[in-house]
Design a protein around this motif. Structure first.
Motif, PDB file in Angstrom:
ATOM      1  N   GLY A   1       0.807  -1.211   0.000  1.00  0.00           N
ATOM      2  CA  GLY A   1       0.000   0.000   0.000  1.00  0.00           C
ATOM      3  C   GLY A   1       0.837   1.256   0.000  1.00  0.00           C
ATOM      4  O   GLY A   1       0.495   2.257  -0.631  1.00  0.00           O
ATOM      5  N   GLU A   2       1.964   1.216   0.719  1.00  0.00           N
ATOM      6  CA  GLU A   2       2.850   2.387   0.768  1.00  0.00           C
ATOM      7  C   GLU A   2       3.306   2.774  -0.627  1.00  0.00           C
ATOM      8  O   GLU A   2       3.338   3.956  -0.985  1.00  0.00           O
ATOM      9  N   TRP A   3       3.634   1.787  -1.433  1.00  0.00           N
ATOM     10  CA  TRP A   3       4.040   2.062  -2.818  1.00  0.00           C
ATOM     11  C   TRP A   3       2.855   2.568  -3.639  1.00  0.00           C
ATOM     12  O   TRP A   3       2.968   3.546  -4.386  1.00  0.00           O
ATOM     13  N   ALA A   4       1.710   1.941  -3.464  1.00  0.00           N
ATOM     14  CA  ALA A   4       0.538   2.299  -4.275  1.00  0.00           C
ATOM     15  C   ALA A   4       0.043   3.698  -3.985  1.00  0.00           C
ATOM     16  O   ALA A   4      -0.383   4.427  -4.896  1.00  0.00           O
ATOM     17  N   PHE A   5       0.087   4.107  -2.702  1.00  0.00           N
ATOM     18  CA  PHE A   5      -0.424   5.421  -2.328  1.00  0.00           C
ATOM     19  C   PHE A   5       0.557   6.556  -2.617  1.00  0.00           C
ATOM     20  O   PHE A   5       0.200   7.721  -2.516  1.00  0.00           O
ATOM     21  N   ALA A   6       1.792   6.227  -2.959  1.00  0.00           N
ATOM     22  CA  ALA A   6       2.811   7.257  -3.183  1.00  0.00           C
ATOM     23  C   ALA A   6       2.721   7.819  -4.596  1.00  0.00           C
ATOM     24  O   ALA A   6       3.735   7.997  -5.278  1.00  0.00           O
ATOM     25  N   GLY A   7       1.519   8.112  -5.045  1.00  0.00           N
ATOM     26  CA  GLY A   7       1.320   8.760  -6.329  1.00  0.00           C
ATOM     27  C   GLY A   7       0.819   7.849  -7.427  1.00  0.00           C
ATOM     28  O   GLY A   7       0.125   8.316  -8.346  1.00  0.00           O
ATOM     29  N   TYR A   8       1.121   6.554  -7.371  1.00  0.00           N
ATOM     30  CA  TYR A   8       0.771   5.672  -8.490  1.00  0.00           C
ATOM     31  C   TYR A   8      -0.734   5.585  -8.691  1.00  0.00           C
ATOM     32  O   TYR A   8      -1.249   5.860  -9.779  1.00  0.00           O
ATOM     33  N   MET A   9      -1.469   5.199  -7.634  1.00  0.00           N
ATOM     34  CA  MET A   9      -2.913   5.002  -7.792  1.00  0.00           C
ATOM     35  C   MET A   9      -3.640   6.326  -7.943  1.00  0.00           C
ATOM     36  O   MET A   9      -4.629   6.425  -8.669  1.00  0.00           O
ATOM     37  N   GLY A  10      -3.157   7.363  -7.262  1.00  0.00           N
ATOM     38  CA  GLY A  10      -3.791   8.665  -7.394  1.00  0.00           C
ATOM     39  C   GLY A  10      -3.702   9.200  -8.808  1.00  0.00           C
ATOM     40  O   GLY A  10      -4.697   9.662  -9.386  1.00  0.00           O
ATOM     41  N   ASP A  11      -2.497   9.134  -9.380  1.00  0.00           N
ATOM     42  CA  ASP A  11      -2.306   9.609 -10.755  1.00  0.00           C
ATOM     43  C   ASP A  11      -3.140   8.799 -11.737  1.00  0.00           C
ATOM     44  O   ASP A  11      -3.632   9.330 -12.738  1.00  0.00           O
ATOM     45  N   LEU A  12      -3.306   7.516 -11.454  1.00  0.00           N
ATOM     46  CA  LEU A  12      -4.050   6.642 -12.361  1.00  0.00           C
ATOM     47  C   LEU A  12      -5.550   6.924 -12.311  1.00  0.00           C
ATOM     48  O   LEU A  12      -6.228   6.964 -13.339  1.00  0.00           O
ATOM     49  N   ALA A  13      -6.066   7.152 -11.097  1.00  0.00           N
ATOM     50  CA  ALA A  13      -7.515   7.301 -10.919  1.00  0.00           C
ATOM     51  C   ALA A  13      -8.012   8.723 -11.153  1.00  0.00           C
ATOM     52  O   ALA A  13      -9.176   8.916 -11.529  1.00  0.00           O
ATOM     53  N   TRP A  14      -7.165   9.727 -10.929  1.00  0.00           N
ATOM     54  CA  TRP A  14      -7.646  11.109 -10.918  1.00  0.00           C
ATOM     55  C   TRP A  14      -8.288  11.563 -12.233  1.00  0.00           C
ATOM     56  O   TRP A  14      -9.359  12.188 -12.201  1.00  0.00           O
ATOM     57  N   PRO A  15      -7.709  11.307 -13.404  1.00  0.00           N
ATOM     58  CA  PRO A  15      -8.373  11.733 -14.639  1.00  0.00           C
ATOM     59  C   PRO A  15      -9.782  11.153 -14.777  1.00  0.00           C
ATOM     60  O   PRO A  15     -10.707  11.838 -15.233  1.00  0.00           O
ATOM     61  N   ALA A  16      -9.964   9.885 -14.375  1.00  0.00           N
ATOM     62  CA  ALA A  16     -11.295   9.277 -14.447  1.00  0.00           C
ATOM     63  C   ALA A  16     -12.252   9.940 -13.469  1.00  0.00           C
ATOM     64  O   ALA A  16     -13.439  10.152 -13.774  1.00  0.00           O
ATOM     65  N   LEU A  17     -11.751  10.295 -12.278  1.00  0.00           N
ATOM     66  CA  LEU A  17     -12.590  10.967 -11.287  1.00  0.00           C
ATOM     67  C   LEU A  17     -13.011  12.353 -11.779  1.00  0.00           C
ATOM     68  O   LEU A  17     -14.162  12.775 -11.572  1.00  0.00           O
ATOM     69  N   LEU A  18     -12.096  13.059 -12.436  1.00  0.00           N
ATOM     70  CA  LEU A  18     -12.450  14.363 -13.003  1.00  0.00           C
ATOM     71  C   LEU A  18     -13.536  14.210 -14.071  1.00  0.00           C
ATOM     72  O   LEU A  18     -14.447  15.040 -14.157  1.00  0.00           O
ATOM     73  N   ARG A  19     -13.450  13.152 -14.870  1.00  0.00           N
ATOM     74  CA  ARG A  19     -14.493  12.929 -15.880  1.00  0.00           C
ATOM     75  C   ARG A  19     -15.832  12.653 -15.207  1.00  0.00           C
ATOM     76  O   ARG A  19     -16.889  13.088 -15.696  1.00  0.00           O
ATOM     77  N   LYS A  20     -15.806  11.960 -14.087  1.00  0.00           N
ATOM     78  CA  LYS A  20     -17.039  11.673 -13.343  1.00  0.00           C
ATOM     79  C   LYS A  20     -17.692  12.965 -12.867  1.00  0.00           C
ATOM     80  O   LYS A  20     -18.911  13.162 -13.005  1.00  0.00           O
ATOM     81  N   VAL A  21     -16.889  13.868 -12.310  1.00  0.00           N
ATOM     82  CA  VAL A  21     -17.422  15.151 -11.843  1.00  0.00           C
ATOM     83  C   VAL A  21     -17.926  15.966 -13.029  1.00  0.00           C
ATOM     84  O   VAL A  21     -18.976  16.601 -12.968  1.00  0.00           O
ATOM     85  N   GLU A  22     -17.167  15.943 -14.124  1.00  0.00           N
ATOM     86  CA  GLU A  22     -17.536  16.690 -15.326  1.00  0.00           C
ATOM     87  C   GLU A  22     -18.911  16.254 -15.834  1.00  0.00           C
ATOM     88  O   GLU A  22     -19.730  17.082 -16.235  1.00  0.00           O
ATOM     89  N   ARG A  23     -19.156  14.950 -15.817  1.00  0.00           N
ATOM     90  CA  ARG A  23     -20.449  14.449 -16.294  1.00  0.00           C
ATOM     91  C   ARG A  23     -21.588  14.899 -15.385  1.00  0.00           C
ATOM     92  O   ARG A  23     -22.699  15.152 -15.839  1.00  0.00           O
ATOM     93  N   SER A  24     -21.304  15.004 -14.093  1.00  0.00           N
ATOM     94  CA  SER A  24     -22.325  15.387 -13.134  1.00  0.00           C
ATOM     95  C   SER A  24     -22.624  16.886 -13.215  1.00  0.00           C
ATOM     96  O   SER A  24     -23.787  17.289 -13.257  1.00  0.00           O
ATOM     97  N   ASP A  25     -21.578  17.717 -13.216  1.00  0.00           N
ATOM     98  CA  ASP A  25     -21.776  19.163 -13.242  1.00  0.00           C
ATOM     99  C   ASP A  25     -20.460  19.842 -13.580  1.00  0.00           C
ATOM    100  O   ASP A  25     -19.611  20.026 -12.694  1.00  0.00           O
ATOM    101  N   PRO A  26     -20.259  20.199 -14.836  1.00  0.00           N
ATOM    102  CA  PRO A  26     -19.009  20.851 -15.227  1.00  0.00           C
ATOM    103  C   PRO A  26     -18.848  22.237 -14.616  1.00  0.00           C
ATOM    104  O   PRO A  26     -17.791  22.865 -14.744  1.00  0.00           O
ATOM    105  N   GLY A  27     -19.875  22.714 -13.889  1.00  0.00           N
ATOM    106  CA  GLY A  27     -19.815  24.038 -13.283  1.00  0.00           C
ATOM    107  C   GLY A  27     -18.763  24.177 -12.200  1.00  0.00           C
ATOM    108  O   GLY A  27     -18.435  25.302 -11.794  1.00  0.00           O
ATOM    109  N   PHE A  28     -18.202  23.047 -11.728  1.00  0.00           N
ATOM    110  CA  PHE A  28     -17.179  23.157 -10.702  1.00  0.00           C
ATOM    111  C   PHE A  28     -15.956  23.890 -11.201  1.00  0.00           C
ATOM    112  O   PHE A  28     -15.167  24.433 -10.423  1.00  0.00           O
ATOM    113  N   ARG A  29     -15.761  23.917 -12.517  1.00  0.00           N
ATOM    114  CA  ARG A  29     -14.593  24.588 -13.104  1.00  0.00           C
ATOM    115  C   ARG A  29     -14.765  26.101 -13.188  1.00  0.00           C
ATOM    116  O   ARG A  29     -13.822  26.803 -13.586  1.00  0.00           O
ATOM    117  N   MET A  30     -15.901  26.629 -12.845  1.00  0.00           N
ATOM    118  CA  MET A  30     -16.152  28.067 -12.988  1.00  0.00           C
ATOM    119  C   MET A  30     -15.383  28.867 -11.940  1.00  0.00           C
ATOM    120  O   MET A  30     -15.156  28.422 -10.828  1.00  0.00           O
TER     121      MET A  30
END
Length: 257
Positions: free
Chosen positions: A228-257
């Motif tokens: 877990g120490e290796w996974a949490f040191a940026g690897y999993m965050g960098d991998l998941a974050w673009p997908a999470l941003l797309r999830k928020v974008e689909r819900s309400d792109p207004g967060f970028r305002m």
């Protein structure tokens, strides 16, 4: 609610990116059902290349629901909780005592997330704390700190004890209070709080099952913690974050305002 003018182009590109990521983090917390109306907080450090030695950070406008927060509505404050950019909204006093203590003591922390979820508070109130009952818990338990409850976090002198208890760890159980996770950026901090909250939910359900629990074999929790120490040191965050941003974008792109 008044329409808040966009700050895009009025702040540096580096600060704007942090604002977008932090607004997305607030929206993601709301989407998970982890928000406590307006009464908890997530903070992000403004890059030092922008804020200089003053060490500014961004936090929620006190009075807005998490699913209302936008990049431009976030309030920029200094390490003493003073607003350094005009905003019609106040700042939750407890919302800058906890994060400013950690941001000041740990320059490596770019984002701090603190929650009051039902499962998180339930585990924080259990004497044994988080148990190595599942993969999520075992991945983070070696990096988990504890801090005893001292009342609503308004006392400045609690900062020293909070920082001492946190040390160099990145997860914390605030006893009888809630959960906390931090990381070099919003992606890492969100990934960590997701795993901590999932582990707490799994524990409360496992303990409520009324049957004997299966304890992992000796050495397995320690092995998993190292993974877990290796996974949490940026690897999993960098991998998941673009997908999470797309999830928020689909819900309400207004967060970028």
């Amino acid at each position: 609610m008044n329409i808040i003018p966009s700050l895009k182009g009025r702040v540096s590109a580096e600060e704007w990116q942090v604002r977008v990521d932090l607004a997305a983090t607030y929206r993601l917390v709301a989407m998970q059902g982890w928000d406590d109306m307006i009464f908890t907080h997530i903070s992000a450090r403004v890059p030092e290349s922008v804020s200089g030695p003053e060490h500014h950070f961004l936090i929620n406008p006190y009075g807005m629901l998490f699913d209302e927060i936008t990049a431009s509505s976030l309030v920029k404050i200094d390490m003493d909780g003073n607003k350094v950019q005009e905003s019609e909204y106040p700042v939750n006093p407890a919302g800058y005592v906890i994060p400013r203590a950690l941001h000041r003591a740990r320059p490596d922390l770019g984002c701090v997330i603190h929650l009051h979820t039902t499962d998180g508070v339930a585990v924080s109130a259990q004497e044994s704390g988080l148990l190595p009952l599942d993969q999520h818990a075992m991945m983070l338990i070696g990096d988990l700190a504890y801090h005893d409850y001292e009342g609503i976090a308004l006392d400045i002198d609690e900062r020293q004890r909070l920082v001492a208890d946190m040390g160099q760890r990145n997860f914390m159980m605030l006893r009888n209070h809630g959960t906390l996770a931090a990381g070099k950026n919003c992606a890492d901090a969100f990934l960590r709080i997701y795993y901590l909250e999932r582990a707490c939910a799994m524990q409360t359900k496992a303990l409520a099952g009324g049957v004997k629990l299966n304890v992992p074999n000796q050495g397995v929790p320690e092995k998993t913690a190292g993974q877990g120490e290796w996974a949490f040191a940026g690897y999993m965050g960098d991998l998941a974050w673009p997908a999470l941003l797309r999830k928020v974008e689909r819900s309400d792109p207004g967060f970028r305002m």
